[in-house]
Design a protein around this motif. Structure first.
Motif, PDB file in Angstrom:
ATOM      1  N   UNK A 192      36.864   0.425   0.240  1.00  0.00           N
ATOM      2  CA  UNK A 192      36.045   1.622   0.412  1.00  0.00           C
ATOM      3  C   UNK A 192      34.689   1.302   1.024  1.00  0.00           C
ATOM      4  N   UNK A 193      34.143   2.296   1.698  1.00  0.00           N
ATOM      5  CA  UNK A 193      32.812   2.145   2.283  1.00  0.00           C
ATOM      6  C   UNK A 193      31.765   2.007   1.187  1.00  0.00           C
ATOM      7  N   UNK A 194      30.728   1.205   1.458  1.00  0.00           N
ATOM      8  CA  UNK A 194      29.644   1.057   0.494  1.00  0.00           C
ATOM      9  C   UNK A 194      28.323   0.928   1.241  1.00  0.00           C
ATOM     10  N   UNK A 195      27.567   2.024   1.244  1.00  0.00           N
ATOM     11  CA  UNK A 195      26.216   2.003   1.792  1.00  0.00           C
ATOM     12  C   UNK A 195      25.215   1.816   0.660  1.00  0.00           C
ATOM     13  N   UNK A 196      24.105   1.129   0.963  1.00  0.00           N
ATOM     14  CA  UNK A 196      23.096   0.874  -0.054  1.00  0.00           C
ATOM     15  C   UNK A 196      22.196   2.054  -0.327  1.00  0.00           C
ATOM     16  N   UNK A 197      22.041   2.940   0.652  1.00  0.00           N
ATOM     17  CA  UNK A 197      21.227   4.141   0.485  1.00  0.00           C
ATOM     18  C   UNK A 197      21.746   5.197   1.456  1.00  0.00           C
ATOM     19  N   UNK A 198      21.458   6.460   1.191  1.00  0.00           N
ATOM     20  CA  UNK A 198      21.972   7.520   2.077  1.00  0.00           C
ATOM     21  C   UNK A 198      21.557   7.288   3.532  1.00  0.00           C
ATOM     22  N   UNK A 199      22.557   7.263   4.411  1.00  0.00           N
ATOM     23  CA  UNK A 199      22.294   7.037   5.819  1.00  0.00           C
ATOM     24  C   UNK A 199      21.952   5.610   6.179  1.00  0.00           C
ATOM     25  N   UNK A 200      21.940   4.733   5.198  1.00  0.00           N
ATOM     26  CA  UNK A 200      21.552   3.355   5.424  1.00  0.00           C
ATOM     27  C   UNK A 200      22.710   2.487   5.875  1.00  0.00           C
TER      28      UNK A 200
END
Length: 517
Positions: free
Chosen positions: A351-359
């Motif tokens: 699964x996708x994992x971004x550290x912050x919204x839009x980051x």
């Protein structure tokens, strides 16, 4: 005398057909066992079976039995003949009286005096016990079982990953040994390759960073010095894949030049020597073939993936995490999949994992570094009509529950499965403060994320029926305690025919750094 691997395997197969008398009188007395254990260190089994016994890759009529002779488990070389004859027995009872198969196999220095016995002619869905004898000594008794064929009402299995020796004792494996499960899946990072870490640890690596075959053999022996790990191997059959630390952190395929290829070859050979892995017959060391499909009757199809051996570098437009052949094999399996639960044993997060919204993505060593291929595979899941997909994952040292979407940036894209990322056995990740602060941030950045808990250690137990797939997060109280008790933190369910998971209402008040209401 030096034999190649294929000659040894053929010899083992031929020897397995012999009908031999089982020398029950060859076992150690309790006093001798204590003396041997004290001489080697209290954590090891008696010589020469110091590293224990194991079984793996169960099929309806067959299972692989493993042991490795190592009278001095941490020595650079074992004081053994070039080839040692090992006798084995399989029985229907723990006293090994109702024998159903027995034979001999050569344990050669070429393969670290390991043996891998593919025992055939067994009954489906049946529990068996087994043991080995060599050099006049008898191993502990192991327990295994074969897979069922045909209709199955339930299967229970455990998944473990990431067991850094220096980060704690293996109370989680002690828990797995005591679970009523049919098999265990290990999702990688069985060993770690680096040198001592120092600091306030209950134990540590005993040598510098490992590079050679002798180094890797010693490191595997160090890890199997934990009695709980040997107990879990002896209690259940295992399926195994690997991740990066079995070789070196974040490696990709064959990239890195000749020194790296020598190191990878050494690491792969040592891994094979120390695992109950069934050789496919299509490849030779130093490249064991990991990816495979196994079925548990008509209930569950297990697809084991190898996400290290064939990958390219990260973040390439045409990058691959599977490699061309494995991707084609996986897609064909999706197309031809039977009506069953489909479980992918996946070493690193899908699964996708971004550290912050839009980051940016937090880590591109996982599937986030191979975007086009991930989208291709998941779109193939959708267009083929595959249902009831559950992906079980390791690596992150934390628990995640994710909806798998064909496009993680589009919240209107279809959910095609569920991913359960399990806690590590011991390996530490981030601080409790980081988890508490960043858990909600990750939740806002990843709408498909349903649950995150990054401050516990343990394993998952999955209970599967024709109607429901349940994931029980089993956690230990303290990884510094080798007999730490095990409890269930929470449970998630997936209903048959319905994509997506939900938390069991009875456990929804359990601790978490983030959960989506």
């Amino acid at each position: 005398m030096t034999l190649n691997r294929r000659d040894l395997l053929k010899a083992a197969g031929a020897a397995g057909a012999l009908n031999l008398a089982w020398p029950l009188s060859a076992g150690l007395s309790p006093a001798q066992a204590r003396e041997a254990a004290e001489a080697l260190g209290a954590d090891y089994d008696p010589a020469p079976f110091t590293l224990g016994v194991a079984s793996g890759d169960p099929q309806p009529t067959s299972v692989v039995l493993w042991t490795r002779l190592a009278p001095e488990p941490l020595a650079p070389e074992q004081k053994l003949p070039e080839i040692v004859e090992v006798e084995w027995v399989v029985a229907q009872d723990s006293a090994l009286r109702r024998v159903v198969a027995r034979g001999k196999a050569p344990a050669s220095a070429t393969l670290g005096h390991s043996v891998h016995i593919p025992v055939g002619g067994l009954r489906a869905n049946t529990r068996y016990w087994y043991a080995f004898t060599a050099l006049g000594k008898t191993s502990r008794v192991g327990r295994t079982r074969t897979a069922p064929a045909g209709p199955v009402a339930k299967v229970r299995f455990a998944a473990a990953n990431c067991q850094a020796f220096h980060d704690g004792y293996y109370a989680a494996h002690r828990g797995i040994a005591r679970e009523n499960v049919d098999f265990v899946v290990h999702l990688g990072d069985y060993i770690y390759e680096h040198g001592p870490v120092g600091g306030d640890h209950v134990r540590d690596h005993d040598t510098a960073e490992i590079l050679t075959l002798a180094d890797y053999r010693r490191r595997h022996a160090l890890y199997k010095g934990d009695a709980s790990l040997r107990e879990a191997h002896a209690a259940h059959p295992w399926f195994l894949t690997w991740d990066d630390h079995e070789v070196v952190n974040d490696y990709s395929g064959t990239g890195g030049g000749a020194p790296f290829l020598r190191r990878r070859a050494a690491a792969y050979q040592a891994w094979y020597e120390n695992m109950p892995h069934r050789d496919s017959g299509n490849s030779a060391l130093p490249d064991p073939e990991i990816h495979r499909v196994r079925r548990w009757g008509d209930l569950l199809e297990l697809t084991v993936l190898d996400l290290r051996s064939y990958r390219s570098a990260q973040n390439l437009a045409d990058g691959t995490i599977l490699g061309a052949d494995q991707k084609s094999w996986l897609k064909q399996g999706i197309t031809r999949a039977p009506d069953a639960w489909h479980v992918w044993a996946n070493s690193i997060m899908l699964s996708q994992l971004r550290g912050r919204p839009g980051g940016p993505y937090m880590f591109t060593d996982q599937w986030d570094g191979f975007l086009a291929e991930r989208k291709e595979v998941l779109n193939h899941v959708r267009t083929s009509g595959l249902e009831d997909l559950v992906v079980i994952t390791g690596d992150w040292h934390s628990a995640f529950v994710d909806d798998i979407r064909t496009d993680f940036d589009d919240t209107s894209s279809p959910v095609v499965g569920t991913e359960f990322t399990a806690h590590s056995v011991t390996s530490g990740a981030y601080s409790a403060e980081w988890n508490k602060t960043n858990g909600p941030v990750m939740g806002r950045a990843n709408p498909h994320l349903k649950y995150f808990e990054g401050n516990r250690y343990g394993y998952d137990v999955y209970e599967v029926t024709p109607e429901r797939f349940s994931a029980h997060m089993r956690v230990i109280a303290d990884r510094r305690d080798p007999v730490s008790p095990v409890t269930t933190l929470t449970t998630f369910h997936v209903d048959r025919g319905t994509a997506g998971s939900y938390e069991d209402p009875a456990t929804k008040n359990s601790p978490a750094q983030y959960r989506r209401d």
